[in-house]
Design a protein around this motif. Structure first.
Motif, PDB file in Angstrom:
ATOM      1  N   ARG A   1     -10.754   0.742   5.453  1.00  0.00           N
ATOM      2  CA  ARG A   1      -9.417   0.991   4.931  1.00  0.00           C
ATOM      3  C   ARG A   1      -8.923  -0.178   4.084  1.00  0.00           C
ATOM      4  O   ARG A   1      -8.190   0.000   3.120  1.00  0.00           O
ATOM      5  N   LEU A   2      -9.308  -1.381   4.468  1.00  0.00           N
ATOM      6  CA  LEU A   2      -8.878  -2.555   3.726  1.00  0.00           C
ATOM      7  C   LEU A   2      -9.623  -2.714   2.404  1.00  0.00           C
ATOM      8  O   LEU A   2      -9.073  -3.203   1.425  1.00  0.00           O
ATOM      9  N   TRP A   3     -10.881  -2.322   2.381  1.00  0.00           N
ATOM     10  CA  TRP A   3     -11.704  -2.505   1.194  1.00  0.00           C
ATOM     11  C   TRP A   3     -11.444  -1.415   0.165  1.00  0.00           C
ATOM     12  O   TRP A   3     -11.376  -0.237   0.491  1.00  0.00           O
ATOM     13  N   THR A   4     -11.304  -1.854  -1.100  1.00  0.00           N
ATOM     14  CA  THR A   4     -11.254  -0.874  -2.191  1.00  0.00           C
ATOM     15  C   THR A   4     -12.161  -1.264  -3.339  1.00  0.00           C
ATOM     16  O   THR A   4     -12.453  -0.427  -4.181  1.00  0.00           O
ATOM     17  N   GLY A   5     -12.588  -2.490  -3.428  1.00  0.00           N
ATOM     18  CA  GLY A   5     -13.430  -2.909  -4.532  1.00  0.00           C
ATOM     19  C   GLY A   5     -12.619  -3.450  -5.678  1.00  0.00           C
ATOM     20  O   GLY A   5     -11.410  -3.268  -5.757  1.00  0.00           O
ATOM     21  N   PRO A   6     -13.277  -4.134  -6.610  1.00  0.00           N
ATOM     22  CA  PRO A   6     -12.582  -4.868  -7.659  1.00  0.00           C
ATOM     23  C   PRO A   6     -11.878  -4.006  -8.682  1.00  0.00           C
ATOM     24  O   PRO A   6     -11.001  -4.469  -9.385  1.00  0.00           O
ATOM     25  N   GLU A   7     -12.232  -2.725  -8.815  1.00  0.00           N
ATOM     26  CA  GLU A   7     -11.655  -1.895  -9.867  1.00  0.00           C
ATOM     27  C   GLU A   7     -10.554  -0.972  -9.367  1.00  0.00           C
ATOM     28  O   GLU A   7     -10.026  -0.163 -10.112  1.00  0.00           O
ATOM     29  N   THR A   8     -10.216  -1.050  -8.081  1.00  0.00           N
ATOM     30  CA  THR A   8      -9.278  -0.098  -7.496  1.00  0.00           C
ATOM     31  C   THR A   8      -7.993  -0.795  -7.086  1.00  0.00           C
ATOM     32  O   THR A   8      -8.024  -1.828  -6.449  1.00  0.00           O
ATOM     33  N   THR A   9      -6.868  -0.223  -7.446  1.00  0.00           N
ATOM     34  CA  THR A   9      -5.582  -0.748  -6.998  1.00  0.00           C
ATOM     35  C   THR A   9      -5.484  -0.624  -5.487  1.00  0.00           C
ATOM     36  O   THR A   9      -5.879   0.362  -4.907  1.00  0.00           O
ATOM     37  N   ARG A  10      -4.925  -1.656  -4.853  1.00  0.00           N
ATOM     38  CA  ARG A  10      -4.886  -1.664  -3.392  1.00  0.00           C
ATOM     39  C   ARG A  10      -3.574  -2.256  -2.904  1.00  0.00           C
ATOM     40  O   ARG A  10      -2.799  -2.781  -3.689  1.00  0.00           O
ATOM     41  N   THR A  11      -3.351  -2.177  -1.640  1.00  0.00           N
ATOM     42  CA  THR A  11      -2.133  -2.730  -1.071  1.00  0.00           C
ATOM     43  C   THR A  11      -2.345  -4.165  -0.634  1.00  0.00           C
ATOM     44  O   THR A  11      -3.471  -4.601  -0.397  1.00  0.00           O
ATOM     45  N   ILE A  12      -1.258  -4.914  -0.519  1.00  0.00           N
ATOM     46  CA  ILE A  12      -1.341  -6.259   0.043  1.00  0.00           C
ATOM     47  C   ILE A  12      -1.133  -6.226   1.546  1.00  0.00           C
ATOM     48  O   ILE A  12      -1.506  -7.148   2.243  1.00  0.00           O
ATOM     49  N   GLU A  13      -0.528  -5.204   2.059  1.00  0.00           N
ATOM     50  CA  GLU A  13      -0.382  -5.014   3.498  1.00  0.00           C
ATOM     51  C   GLU A  13      -0.909  -3.619   3.787  1.00  0.00           C
ATOM     52  O   GLU A  13      -0.162  -2.659   3.900  1.00  0.00           O
ATOM     53  N   PRO A  14      -2.237  -3.463   3.868  1.00  0.00           N
ATOM     54  CA  PRO A  14      -2.853  -2.141   3.814  1.00  0.00           C
ATOM     55  C   PRO A  14      -2.419  -1.212   4.932  1.00  0.00           C
ATOM     56  O   PRO A  14      -2.109  -1.633   6.043  1.00  0.00           O
ATOM     57  N   GLU A  15      -2.422   0.073   4.598  1.00  0.00           N
ATOM     58  CA  GLU A  15      -2.033   1.129   5.523  1.00  0.00           C
ATOM     59  C   GLU A  15      -3.190   1.501   6.433  1.00  0.00           C
ATOM     60  O   GLU A  15      -4.248   1.907   5.968  1.00  0.00           O
ATOM     61  N   PRO A  16      -3.069   1.318   7.741  1.00  0.00           N
ATOM     62  CA  PRO A  16      -4.172   1.624   8.634  1.00  0.00           C
ATOM     63  C   PRO A  16      -4.305   3.092   9.004  1.00  0.00           C
ATOM     64  O   PRO A  16      -5.200   3.449   9.734  1.00  0.00           O
ATOM     65  N   ASP A  17      -3.385   3.932   8.537  1.00  0.00           N
ATOM     66  CA  ASP A  17      -3.450   5.338   8.920  1.00  0.00           C
ATOM     67  C   ASP A  17      -4.298   6.186   7.994  1.00  0.00           C
ATOM     68  O   ASP A  17      -4.547   7.339   8.263  1.00  0.00           O
ATOM     69  N   GLY A  18      -4.725   5.669   6.883  1.00  0.00           N
ATOM     70  CA  GLY A  18      -5.500   6.463   5.954  1.00  0.00           C
ATOM     71  C   GLY A  18      -5.633   5.753   4.637  1.00  0.00           C
ATOM     72  O   GLY A  18      -5.214   4.623   4.468  1.00  0.00           O
ATOM     73  N   GLN A  19      -6.238   6.388   3.672  1.00  0.00           N
ATOM     74  CA  GLN A  19      -6.433   5.774   2.382  1.00  0.00           C
ATOM     75  C   GLN A  19      -5.087   5.554   1.699  1.00  0.00           C
ATOM     76  O   GLN A  19      -4.191   6.390   1.762  1.00  0.00           O
ATOM     77  N   ALA A  20      -4.958   4.417   1.043  1.00  0.00           N
ATOM     78  CA  ALA A  20      -3.709   4.104   0.366  1.00  0.00           C
ATOM     79  C   ALA A  20      -3.485   5.062  -0.791  1.00  0.00           C
ATOM     80  O   ALA A  20      -4.390   5.408  -1.513  1.00  0.00           O
ATOM     81  N   SER A  21      -2.259   5.464  -0.966  1.00  0.00           N
ATOM     82  CA  SER A  21      -1.898   6.343  -2.067  1.00  0.00           C
ATOM     83  C   SER A  21      -0.460   6.090  -2.442  1.00  0.00           C
ATOM     84  O   SER A  21       0.314   5.574  -1.647  1.00  0.00           O
ATOM     85  N   PRO A  22      -0.069   6.417  -3.648  1.00  0.00           N
ATOM     86  CA  PRO A  22       1.315   6.169  -4.040  1.00  0.00           C
ATOM     87  C   PRO A  22       2.285   6.905  -3.135  1.00  0.00           C
ATOM     88  O   PRO A  22       2.048   8.034  -2.728  1.00  0.00           O
ATOM     89  N   LEU A  23       3.367   6.233  -2.842  1.00  0.00           N
ATOM     90  CA  LEU A  23       4.373   6.824  -1.967  1.00  0.00           C
ATOM     91  C   LEU A  23       5.195   7.823  -2.754  1.00  0.00           C
ATOM     92  O   LEU A  23       5.621   7.567  -3.872  1.00  0.00           O
ATOM     93  N   ASN A  24       5.429   9.002  -2.206  1.00  0.00           N
ATOM     94  CA  ASN A  24       6.298   9.959  -2.864  1.00  0.00           C
ATOM     95  C   ASN A  24       7.557  10.158  -2.032  1.00  0.00           C
ATOM     96  O   ASN A  24       7.675   9.664  -0.926  1.00  0.00           O
ATOM     97  N   ASP A  25       8.481  10.886  -2.585  1.00  0.00           N
ATOM     98  CA  ASP A  25       9.785  11.003  -1.934  1.00  0.00           C
ATOM     99  C   ASP A  25       9.710  11.713  -0.591  1.00  0.00           C
ATOM    100  O   ASP A  25      10.582  11.556   0.253  1.00  0.00           O
ATOM    101  N   ASP A  26       8.679  12.538  -0.387  1.00  0.00           N
ATOM    102  CA  ASP A  26       8.587  13.309   0.842  1.00  0.00           C
ATOM    103  C   ASP A  26       7.811  12.586   1.939  1.00  0.00           C
ATOM    104  O   ASP A  26       7.768  13.036   3.073  1.00  0.00           O
ATOM    105  N   GLU A  27       7.155  11.487   1.601  1.00  0.00           N
ATOM    106  CA  GLU A  27       6.300  10.809   2.573  1.00  0.00           C
ATOM    107  C   GLU A  27       7.134   9.928   3.492  1.00  0.00           C
ATOM    108  O   GLU A  27       8.025   9.210   3.026  1.00  0.00           O
ATOM    109  N   PRO A  28       6.878   9.950   4.799  1.00  0.00           N
ATOM    110  CA  PRO A  28       7.616   9.081   5.714  1.00  0.00           C
ATOM    111  C   PRO A  28       7.414   7.617   5.353  1.00  0.00           C
ATOM    112  O   PRO A  28       6.348   7.214   4.906  1.00  0.00           O
ATOM    113  N   LYS A  29       8.450   6.814   5.553  1.00  0.00           N
ATOM    114  CA  LYS A  29       8.383   5.398   5.239  1.00  0.00           C
ATOM    115  C   LYS A  29       8.516   4.574   6.516  1.00  0.00           C
ATOM    116  O   LYS A  29       8.885   5.065   7.554  1.00  0.00           O
TER     117      LYS A  29
END
Length: 406
Positions: A241-269
């Motif tokens: 979950r922490l690894w994405t590789g050099p070409e992939t945008t990633r989080t600085i405080e990675p999400e342990p529940d699944g693959q990181a993805s842009p947050l949308n208005d409907d997603e729990p915060k």
């Protein structure tokens, strides 16, 4: 997914900058690599030393001076570097700035080492402050105790802070403490135990009072200590979950529940449930080093720091991230009683932070600290990366806090 990760790593190792990684294979394989590549089941517990070495011991001896300078986190990243030995392992520490300046200790977050706060440190020094920042155990160039023998909890982190300040050639008997994210949780906890040392307390997007309702059942299962999931598998899943590789945008405080993805208005915060991608993944952490970003540094730790993933997991489990209302109340009680110099606690929060929800934290902090002991700075347009890309706002808070303390 495991095959895809292996392919990514294989491609990475055959790149033009492969010498560093060949060094890894030639001598000292990092745990971060092993848990991503290892296809056999079976625990790594018996293979790990009591003190897990850092890249300073395992990787740097294999590299030339030019290769060291090209690292995302070079060993001479900041001035005043020293390594502090302890029964828990070696701590990489940086201390610089005018010796007579007001002292400020900075504590970084859960995944990026101290260089994440390098910009803030430089700005403070330019204002005349004396700064100290260090790599938490298991991050950057700090080694650390094996989590199977030492939990990454309040006691361990308090010990690390005390080890750092006592190693200075000048006395650190009164200082301002700035903690970011996990570092904020650690800072508030430390202040509750050692009030006589704390002159100012600035908590930037801090943990500590994160509401547990934001923890999903997946996170509870993944980070459980009941043995439902073998530890080697937990390490493998977290690393993936922490690894994405050099070409992939990633989080600085990675999400342990699944693959990181842009947050949308409907997603729990909130807390561990958020899945935000932070813009700071591509921002430079170090001056004159375009290779140093949050993304590259975290991936570098996965590849080359044997203790990074175990420290990350143990911190999620045992660090003072949730339900710390009782410790924050002690901070308030000490202020009320006049124990130490601290008169108020500052919160610096991004209004777009999907990890630390500003409204929730302010409400809970007011309840435990009281209106008169709490000051809040909301940074417009900032997310959880506020300490990295809005350091000027934090410097202003430190200036104001110390001015009002006088």
């Amino acid at each position: 997914m495991a095959n895809r990760i292996s392919d990514i790593f294989a491609s990475h190792f055959t790149s033009p900058a492969s010498r560093l990684n060949l060094c890894l294979f030639a001598g000292v394989a990092s745990l971060g690599t092993l848990i991503l590549l290892r296809s056999t089941s079976g625990s790594l517990e018996s293979d790990r030393p009591e003190i897990i070495p850092s890249p300073a011991q395992t990787i740097l001896p294999c590299l030339s001076g030019e290769e060291k300078r090209a690292l995302p986190y070079p060993p001479d990243a900041l001035r005043g570097a020293r390594d502090v030995d302890s029964p828990y392992g070696s701590v990489r520490l940086y201390e610089f700035g005018p010796e007579q300046g007001e002292k400020v200790l900075l504590i970084h977050g859960i995944s990026t080492p101290s260089i994440a706060l390098a910009g803030l440190a430089h700005q403070l020094v330019e204002r005349g402050y004396r700064v100290m920042l260090f790599d938490l155990f298991g991050r950057g160039f700090s080694s650390g105790p094996d989590p199977s023998t030492h939990r990454y909890d309040s006691a361990l982190y308090a010990s690390e802070i005390l080890l750092c300040i006592q190693s200075s050639p000048i006395p650190w008997t009164s200082f301002t403490l700035i903690g970011y994210s996990l570092g904020g949780a650690i800072a508030a906890d430390f202040a509750s135990y050692f009030p006589n040392l704390i002159k100012g307390l600035v908590l930037v997007a801090p943990g500590g009072l994160i509401r547990t309702k934001h923890i999903t059942w997946k996170s509870k299962l993944l980070y459980s200590t009941g043995g439902l999931i073998p530890e080697f598998l937990i390490q493998r899943l977290v690393a993936r979950r922490l690894w994405t590789g050099p070409e992939t945008t990633r989080t600085i405080e990675p999400e342990p529940d699944g693959q990181a993805s842009p947050l949308n208005d409907d997603e729990p915060k909130g807390g561990l449930r958020s899945r935000a991608v932070y813009i700071t993944s591509h921002l430079g952490l170090l001056r004159d080093n375009p290779n140093s970003t949050a993304s590259t540094v975290v991936d570098w730790q996965l590849l080359h720091h044997q203790g990074f993933v175990p420290a990350f997991i143990s911190s999620i489990r045992y660090a003072p991230i949730h339900n710390q209302h009782h410790r924050w109340r002690i901070v308030a009680q000490n202020i009320e009683k006049g124990v130490g110099e601290l008169k108020e606690v500052w919160l610096v929060l991004g209004d777009a932070d999907p990890i630390i929800i500003a409204e929730e934290l302010i409400e809970d902090a007011r309840e435990v600290l009281g209106e008169k002991k709490l000051r809040v700075r909301i940074v417009k347009g900032a997310g959880h990366e506020v300490a990295i890309d809005r350091a000027d706002e934090i410097v202003e808070v430190v200036d104001q806090a110390l001015k009002e303390q006088a």
